[in-house]
Design a protein around this motif. Sequence first.
Motif, mmCIF file in Angstrom:
data_model
loop_
_atom_site.group_PDB
_atom_site.id
_atom_site.type_symbol
_atom_site.label_atom_id
_atom_site.label_comp_id
_atom_site.label_asym_id
_atom_site.label_seq_id
_atom_site.Cartn_x
_atom_site.Cartn_y
_atom_site.Cartn_z
ATOM 1 N N PHE A 72 -13.030 43.773 -49.177
ATOM 2 C CA PHE A 72 -12.788 44.863 -50.123
ATOM 3 C C PHE A 72 -14.050 45.294 -50.877
ATOM 4 O O PHE A 72 -14.043 46.289 -51.584
ATOM 5 C CB PHE A 72 -11.740 44.430 -51.143
ATOM 6 C CG PHE A 72 -10.365 44.965 -50.894
ATOM 7 C CD1 PHE A 72 -10.156 46.070 -50.090
ATOM 8 C CD2 PHE A 72 -9.268 44.366 -51.484
ATOM 9 C CE1 PHE A 72 -8.880 46.578 -49.875
ATOM 10 C CE2 PHE A 72 -7.988 44.857 -51.280
ATOM 11 C CZ PHE A 72 -7.800 45.964 -50.467
ATOM 12 N N GLY A 73 -15.132 44.520 -50.778
ATOM 13 C CA GLY A 73 -16.362 44.868 -51.483
ATOM 14 C C GLY A 73 -16.324 44.579 -52.975
ATOM 15 O O GLY A 73 -17.067 45.202 -53.749
ATOM 16 N N LEU A 74 -15.488 43.636 -53.413
ATOM 17 C CA LEU A 74 -15.371 43.328 -54.848
ATOM 18 C C LEU A 74 -16.653 42.725 -55.417
ATOM 19 O O LEU A 74 -16.948 42.882 -56.598
ATOM 20 C CB LEU A 74 -14.213 42.351 -55.082
ATOM 21 C CG LEU A 74 -12.808 42.916 -55.315
ATOM 22 C CD1 LEU A 74 -12.762 43.728 -56.588
ATOM 23 C CD2 LEU A 74 -12.320 43.729 -54.149
ATOM 24 N N SER A 75 -17.403 42.008 -54.574
ATOM 25 C CA SER A 75 -18.601 41.319 -55.061
ATOM 26 C C SER A 75 -19.748 42.274 -55.361
ATOM 27 O O SER A 75 -20.769 41.864 -55.932
ATOM 28 C CB SER A 75 -19.060 40.273 -54.036
ATOM 29 O OG SER A 75 -19.385 40.898 -52.809
ATOM 30 N N ILE A 76 -19.611 43.548 -54.986
ATOM 31 C CA ILE A 76 -20.671 44.528 -55.268
ATOM 32 C C ILE A 76 -20.963 44.587 -56.766
ATOM 33 O O ILE A 76 -22.119 44.747 -57.185
ATOM 34 C CB ILE A 76 -20.255 45.918 -54.754
ATOM 35 C CG1 ILE A 76 -20.129 45.902 -53.236
ATOM 36 C CG2 ILE A 76 -21.264 46.981 -55.174
ATOM 37 C CD1 ILE A 76 -21.415 45.610 -52.516
ATOM 38 N N LYS A 77 -19.935 44.464 -57.582
ATOM 39 C CA LYS A 77 -20.128 44.505 -59.031
ATOM 40 C C LYS A 77 -21.127 43.431 -59.474
ATOM 41 O O LYS A 77 -22.050 43.707 -60.253
ATOM 42 C CB LYS A 77 -18.796 44.301 -59.754
ATOM 43 C CG LYS A 77 -18.928 44.256 -61.266
ATOM 44 C CD LYS A 77 -17.616 43.885 -61.943
ATOM 45 C CE LYS A 77 -17.810 43.742 -63.448
ATOM 46 N NZ LYS A 77 -16.586 43.282 -64.141
ATOM 47 N N ASP A 78 -20.954 42.205 -58.976
ATOM 48 C CA ASP A 78 -21.864 41.114 -59.338
ATOM 49 C C ASP A 78 -23.283 41.375 -58.852
ATOM 50 O O ASP A 78 -24.263 41.084 -59.555
ATOM 51 C CB ASP A 78 -21.357 39.795 -58.757
ATOM 52 C CG ASP A 78 -20.154 39.269 -59.496
ATOM 53 O OD1 ASP A 78 -19.098 39.917 -59.423
ATOM 54 O OD2 ASP A 78 -20.261 38.224 -60.162
#
Length: 533
Positions: free
Chosen positions: A438-444
């Motif tokens: 889902f690409g959630l780690s992009i924020k980090d």
Amino acid sequence: MKFILNTKFYSYIVFLSFFFIGIMFFRDFGIYGDEPVHRWIGSIYYLHIKESLINFNFNNEYIEKIKELSNDKQFRLWIHYPIFFDLLTEFISDILNINTTSNIFKLRHLTNFLIFFLSLIFFYKLILERFKSYYLATLGVVLIFFSPRIFAESFYNSKDILFLSLTIINIYFSIKFINSQNNKNLFIYSLTAGLLINSRIMGILFPLLTFSIILFDAMDNNKILLSKIIKITISSIIIFLTVILFWPFLWIAPLKNFGLYLEFIQNLPVVMNLYFGQQLLSHQTPWHFIPVWISITVPIGTLMFSFIGFVLLILKFISRLSSVDKTNQIWFEKNELQDFFIFFLLCLPLITALSFKNNFDGWRHYYYLYPLLVYHLLYFFHSTRNLKFKFFTIINIFIIVNILFTAKWMFSYHPHQYVYFNAISKNFIKNSFDLDYFGLSIKDSLNYILKNDDRDKIKIAAVGEVWIKGSMLILDESSQKRILPSDLNDADYLIDTFRAKAGKKKIIDSKNFSKYHNLVVDEKIINAIYKKN
């Protein structure tokens, strides 16, 4: 143990704790892949409805935009969706005067969690009324909450977890409606069924099964059967109107646009999957894709005991079928009816999943089965109540220890619970299955770059199935202003979540870029940053 914990007091403590955990953590998660588009489309529909209701201007600029997007090759995929959740959050943000994009997405995440939290209350009520045990009801809620992937996605996944939440609520009122078709039960049940179908079209399975059971129970009495048919007809009308109410795309040209939606779900976009180390297109997935994903991402205790409960119900169902000629009944009382109802709800989608040939993103489309798995676990626990106390104690200690270890993992790797794999799969999932699809780690990664690079403007590009321009919207306004989404050739940094785009080869220029940072969760690299040399 069951006597010590079998009290309302501990239930209240559990729910209060879960509520505060949600309030503390809802700001921590990133934005999933197409959430910005869903929010944008929802805002257009909301503004159209607002303009129509307040100024009676039905042919406004927003309806023209909707028509334009419905013919757009890229965005027509999203314009067809039912949008109950998006309309709800746009309405709340309008009432509260929330304008900044970061706060709007945080509101969406909080709202998603609160709906999930509400569904846990209904699951608790469902179990309590069935098994008459505060302990089992509380245990069921704890098992759902402390499932790492379900927990993480309860904040941001406004499609699959919303469907899971509405599934629980609808099941509760389905049981009420099956047992008594009074006006109150009929209306509430129909409303929840309509919202369920509005969140995912596969929700239509639920009323079909509910209506079938009601009719089956009345087959021997023509007068009662006619009354049931009338009630079901009224319920169907309310369900239909509820679905239409929160599906503005159908307001424009109902039959034509519903046909477009059916065409869309029959021709879903092709997505790339990493499965047992192989890159497979979504329509190439084997029959065991969903069962395998469930087996490797559900906590072991839940997986094992729910399977035993499932087998026990299969045996009971076979036993009832073998004696139906003598008894003329499949179930003898309301509790058995409820058990078989949930058993059927688990079996039907699983059969569909085994035959469906367009799977992607793990088993997220089937997350709504998880509460049904937990129900089967609780059925097994309930079945052991008359066995030796020592045996009951042992299985309870096992499941509680399993919950504690899972909870420890969740807090250790917060907010990346979406990449959880259970202990039995750790030896073979590395580089073999999709992690952050889902690409959630992009924020980090964006925060890491901003923290370690003090320039006012930083050019950042994505590699593979990632969208920097969408992912950055969860950041505060000052951070967003520093980021310049760029193409691969012009970027200062590249971010890779290892999700390949279908039909496109992922290439990182090793001459111009060097590995800068890895985001590691439970010894797995879920995200990599490359910096220009």
